[in-house]
Design a protein around this motif. Sequence first.
Motif, short mmCIF file in Angstrom:
data_model
loop_
_atom_site.label_atom_id
_atom_site.label_comp_id
_atom_site.label_asym_id
_atom_site.label_seq_id
_atom_site.Cartn_x
_atom_site.Cartn_y
_atom_site.Cartn_z
N ALA A 40 0.85 -1.21 0.00
CA ALA A 40 0.00 0.00 0.00
C ALA A 40 0.88 1.25 0.00
O ALA A 40 0.60 2.22 -0.72
N TYR A 41 1.95 1.20 0.75
CA TYR A 41 2.89 2.34 0.82
C TYR A 41 3.52 2.59 -0.55
O TYR A 41 3.65 3.73 -0.99
N HIS A 42 3.86 1.51 -1.22
CA HIS A 42 4.42 1.61 -2.58
C HIS A 42 3.45 2.37 -3.49
O HIS A 42 3.84 3.31 -4.18
N TYR A 43 2.17 1.97 -3.46
CA TYR A 43 1.19 2.65 -4.32
C TYR A 43 0.99 4.10 -3.90
O TYR A 43 0.83 4.98 -4.73
N GLN A 44 1.00 4.31 -2.60
CA GLN A 44 0.83 5.69 -2.10
C GLN A 44 1.96 6.58 -2.63
O GLN A 44 1.73 7.68 -3.11
N MET A 45 3.18 6.03 -2.57
CA MET A 45 4.36 6.79 -3.06
C MET A 45 4.28 7.03 -4.56
O MET A 45 4.75 8.05 -5.07
N ALA A 63 7.40 -3.14 -7.30
CA ALA A 63 7.58 -3.20 -5.84
C ALA A 63 8.46 -4.40 -5.51
O ALA A 63 8.02 -5.54 -5.56
N ASN A 64 9.72 -4.13 -5.18
CA ASN A 64 10.60 -5.21 -4.75
C ASN A 64 10.58 -5.22 -3.21
O ASN A 64 11.17 -4.35 -2.58
N ILE A 65 9.85 -6.18 -2.68
CA ILE A 65 9.64 -6.22 -1.23
C ILE A 65 10.48 -7.32 -0.60
O ILE A 65 10.46 -8.46 -1.06
N GLU A 66 11.22 -6.96 0.44
CA GLU A 66 11.99 -7.96 1.18
C GLU A 66 11.58 -7.90 2.66
O GLU A 66 11.34 -6.81 3.19
N VAL A 67 11.54 -9.06 3.28
CA VAL A 67 11.27 -9.13 4.72
C VAL A 67 12.58 -9.52 5.39
O VAL A 67 13.16 -10.54 5.02
N MET A 76 10.60 -4.22 7.00
CA MET A 76 10.10 -4.28 5.63
C MET A 76 10.96 -3.38 4.76
O MET A 76 11.11 -2.18 5.04
N ILE A 77 11.52 -3.99 3.71
CA ILE A 77 12.40 -3.25 2.80
C ILE A 77 11.67 -3.12 1.46
O ILE A 77 11.30 -4.13 0.85
N LEU A 78 11.47 -1.89 1.04
CA LEU A 78 10.80 -1.64 -0.25
C LEU A 78 11.80 -0.97 -1.18
O LEU A 78 12.30 0.12 -0.89
N ASN A 79 12.09 -1.67 -2.26
CA ASN A 79 13.08 -1.18 -3.23
C ASN A 79 14.34 -0.64 -2.54
O ASN A 79 14.81 0.46 -2.81
N GLY A 80 14.83 -1.44 -1.59
CA GLY A 80 16.10 -1.13 -0.94
C GLY A 80 16.01 -0.21 0.28
O GLY A 80 17.01 -0.01 0.97
N ALA A 86 7.18 3.66 8.72
CA ALA A 86 6.15 4.47 8.06
C ALA A 86 4.83 3.73 7.90
O ALA A 86 3.85 4.28 7.39
N LEU A 87 4.78 2.46 8.36
CA LEU A 87 3.65 1.61 7.95
C LEU A 87 2.42 1.63 8.84
O LEU A 87 1.36 1.20 8.42
#
Length: 221
Positions: A40-45, A63-67, A76-80, A86-87
């Motif tokens: 959701a954060y990815h889309y918001q950004m 969205a490259n998501i890593e846990v 939570m890592i989003l695109n590095g 922020a979640l």
Amino acid sequence: MKNIALDGPAGAGKSTLAKNLAKALGYQYVDTGAIYRTIAYHYQMCGIGPRDKDNIHKFLGDANIEVKYEAGVQHMILNGTDVTDALRTPELSSFASTVSANPEVRKYLLQMQRQIAKHNDCVMDGRDIGTVVLPRADLKIYVTASAEVRAQRRLLELEAKGEKTSFAKVLADINARDEADMNRTVAPLKQAADAILLDTTQMDADEVLKAALALVRERGL
Ligand code: DC
């Protein structure tokens, strides 16, 4: 690997129980809500609304998501970038609920969750863990509580973070989110047929943990 599935509505005490149970058993705690919040954060950004199906489809692969886990804490890592802090806003709660009803999004995140469970003894909390993600989990618990008690708990959490809100607003948000999570077409929130119901309305966190540990012992985990 041993897997425990915890499902239930917002504010029922799932994440507190999952953390405590994981610590007591030496398992990994996996917060799947954080994974949906990250998308959701990815889309918001990207400036994309939660119901914008075309753009959700178009931007999903971006969205490259890593846990990752550091000292047992999930990041939570989003695109590095580490987006963990922020979640947990009310805006993202509602955005994540809406975007999580999108079948493509759910499919995209399903394998990620299964891979984590395949390689780790874990307590995984979410909405569809016992029904869809881990149908063969060693133990499934459906955690619930009255809407008023759940709203009160969430209000205290938000106030502790310095957010200004009211009981009525939090209760309305919780009811709207449960309604959406329980009535979506794909993987709605519901108790799995073989899940054990744990109503935490009248219980504190220690009592909830004790009850769950008794179930764990019954299963020989
Ligand atoms: O557990 P949470 O409040 O952080 O979850 C945020 C939203 O993500 C929730 O309203 C619905 C969605 N979600 C889901 O659909 N499936 C999961 N396994 C976990 C969360």
